[in-house]
Design an enzyme around this catalytic site. Sequence first.
Site, mmCIF file in Angstrom:
data_model
loop_
_atom_site.group_PDB
_atom_site.id
_atom_site.type_symbol
_atom_site.label_atom_id
_atom_site.label_comp_id
_atom_site.label_asym_id
_atom_site.label_seq_id
_atom_site.Cartn_x
_atom_site.Cartn_y
_atom_site.Cartn_z
ATOM 1 N N PRO A 189 0.799 -1.235 0.000
ATOM 2 C CA PRO A 189 0.000 0.000 0.000
ATOM 3 C C PRO A 189 0.826 1.277 0.000
ATOM 4 O O PRO A 189 1.825 1.403 0.720
ATOM 5 C CB PRO A 189 -0.825 -0.146 1.277
ATOM 6 C CG PRO A 189 -0.987 -1.614 1.443
ATOM 7 C CD PRO A 189 0.326 -2.206 0.994
ATOM 8 N N CYS A 190 0.352 2.239 -0.800
ATOM 9 C CA CYS A 190 1.064 3.503 -0.990
ATOM 10 C C CYS A 190 0.691 4.621 -0.014
ATOM 11 O O CYS A 190 1.513 5.500 0.259
ATOM 12 C CB CYS A 190 0.834 4.022 -2.416
ATOM 13 S SG CYS A 190 1.372 2.894 -3.709
ATOM 14 N N PRO A 191 -0.559 4.667 0.510
ATOM 15 C CA PRO A 191 -0.950 5.815 1.339
ATOM 16 C C PRO A 191 -0.015 6.151 2.491
ATOM 17 O O PRO A 191 0.119 7.341 2.831
ATOM 18 C CB PRO A 191 -2.343 5.402 1.843
ATOM 19 C CG PRO A 191 -2.893 4.549 0.751
ATOM 20 C CD PRO A 191 -1.703 3.760 0.258
ATOM 21 N N PRO A 192 0.655 5.170 3.150
ATOM 22 C CA PRO A 192 1.552 5.552 4.243
ATOM 23 C C PRO A 192 2.685 6.486 3.830
ATOM 24 O O PRO A 192 3.261 7.178 4.680
ATOM 25 C CB PRO A 192 2.109 4.204 4.714
ATOM 26 C CG PRO A 192 1.069 3.209 4.349
ATOM 27 C CD PRO A 192 0.526 3.700 3.039
ATOM 28 N N PHE A 193 3.019 6.529 2.537
ATOM 29 C CA PHE A 193 4.159 7.319 2.075
ATOM 30 C C PHE A 193 3.771 8.421 1.075
ATOM 31 O O PHE A 193 4.621 9.206 0.672
ATOM 32 C CB PHE A 193 5.191 6.394 1.420
ATOM 33 C CG PHE A 193 5.522 5.187 2.245
ATOM 34 C CD1 PHE A 193 6.320 5.295 3.369
ATOM 35 C CD2 PHE A 193 5.017 3.932 1.913
ATOM 36 C CE1 PHE A 193 6.615 4.183 4.150
ATOM 37 C CE2 PHE A 193 5.302 2.813 2.674
ATOM 38 C CZ PHE A 193 6.101 2.936 3.801
#
Length: 416
Positions: free
Chosen positions: A76-80
């Site tokens: 998943p991309c949202p954390p970064f």
Amino acid sequence: MSHLEVVEICAGAGGQAYGLHRAGFHHALAVELDAQAAATLEANSNWRVAVGDVADPAVWDPSEYKGIALLAGGVPCPPFSMAGKQLGSADERDLFAWAVEQVGILKPRALMLENVRGLAAPRFAAYRQHVLDRLAEFGYVGDWRLLTSADFGLPQLRPRFVLVAMKPKDAAYFRWPEPMARRLTVGEALGDLMAENGWPHAREWAAFANGIAPTLVGGSKKHGGADLGPTRAKLAWSKLGVDAKGIAEEAPGPDAPHFSLRAPRLTIPMVARLQGWGSDSGWIFTGRKTSQYRQIGNAFPPPVAEAVGRAIKSALLHEGTPHQVPELVSDLHDPIYRELSRAADFVSLERLVAAMTVGTESLVQRQLAVLARDFELEELQTANGPMYRLGDFKGFTGESSHPRNEYIAQHRNRVS
């Protein structure tokens, strides 16, 4: 070695999978949380697809795939993401560090993980260093590279931050793929699809749309719908003669006005083409339009995955001339983290300033504040000034007691 198998985690709708397949890899397993994306994988392959939380032991057992050629994934991309809060390890969706831990279990010949450009930001320097150091403990050489999709045959920017890791004997043969000599424009890529229903202005539109598109934004189950991105992206699309406020059911017909009067919207096949599914792919996306768009928009572009996959395959086959691999950790991202992680006890502020080579106490203090967002950090006040000791990583690496598991159990339908 003529039959290289891959286990892919967080496989989505198969962008990376399709690219790796074209590069010569065969899927032993694909794991995906979203049931609709998993249905797309099943509709386009005969692979084994496991549906559910990739970190749930009931979904799959990593130890069953020990010695696989490649462990790959688009965690998943949202954390970064720079469009979000960049919570990193504090984000319940973060699986990057967990994925790295699986290297110690699967012991693959190679690892390939991709994410958004935000992971390359200074905010995550210690996080990246932790990843490289952890891979080195497993005996792997890790290297990061920011790849722009437009350099690999896509008419959109879409920068992706890619991690590749291998054992030294294979890493000596790995070389990052070189960009293509020429970039494809939006008009060149979509001209035939815009003309398929007889729109008389399609050829003129294709000539007008002679640039590279902004990055497609698939959105998440928390945010985002079937449009092409935020305000700045919509403005960039308008300069290419595209209405980015939604997705059309079909291409403009013979009675549709000139694009200067009413710009056309893209269709699902057009979006798929922009993301790298060529006209010959035959890829089918299941679900309703918004789900299809989200699956496509969040995918790792197949041509980029194919280019990196071919480079990995070449290295595993020891093709070409080997180059020197001087040390397991090929790059230094955060000297403060490195100094603290190697120390057995507290480290003085003076020593941390020296570790930065060019630094000041105030700069080190700022770096420590950022570091404390992803790691436990102890501070000890002494007569000679403050001292620091690095504690545990805060992120999820597989612990059954981690708050992340409870969150996923309660909010699975909201996580993507």
